[in-house]
Design an enzyme around this catalytic site. Structure first.
Site, mmCIF file in Angstrom:
data_model
loop_
_atom_site.group_PDB
_atom_site.id
_atom_site.type_symbol
_atom_site.label_atom_id
_atom_site.label_comp_id
_atom_site.label_asym_id
_atom_site.label_seq_id
_atom_site.Cartn_x
_atom_site.Cartn_y
_atom_site.Cartn_z
ATOM 1 N N ASP A 17 0.813 -1.212 -0.018
ATOM 2 C CA ASP A 17 0.192 0.018 0.029
ATOM 3 C C ASP A 17 1.066 1.144 -0.073
ATOM 4 O O ASP A 17 0.715 2.290 0.689
ATOM 5 C CB ASP A 17 -0.971 -0.128 1.058
ATOM 6 N N ASP A 35 1.983 2.829 7.982
ATOM 7 C CA ASP A 35 0.601 2.089 7.529
ATOM 8 C C ASP A 35 1.102 0.560 6.797
ATOM 9 O O ASP A 35 0.972 0.600 5.870
ATOM 10 C CB ASP A 35 -0.255 2.873 6.670
#
Length: 81
Positions: A17, A35
């Site tokens: 991501d 993240d």
């Protein structure tokens, strides 16, 4: 940023991501990758099936858009670009 991604891949971790919102910059100008919610470990010597529903759409590598499930760390490099 590339050094951080290289470190992840050498540690057998796919981030999955990489996007602008997940790249942080400290007040001293140090880049941090954030993240790891979609991250997973991988074995570069073994062909495994993964979900192709990863990476925010605008940062998805062509192989993910085409539905491949046996992708490599190259998907993170595409997202960096």
């Amino acid at each position: 940023m590339l050094s951080g991604v290289e470190y992840l891949h050498r540690s057998n971790v796919l981030h999955r991501d990489i996007k602008g919102a997940n790249i942080l910059l400290t007040k001293d100008g140090i880049v941090k990758i954030a993240d790891f919610g979609l991250a997973r470990s991988f074995n570069p010597n073994q062909e495994l099936q993964y979900t192709n529903r990863v990476v925010t759409l605008w940062y998805r590598a062509p192989e993910l858009l085409l539905g491949m499930t046996n992708y490599t760390s190259a998907i993170d490099i595409w997202s960096v670009g």
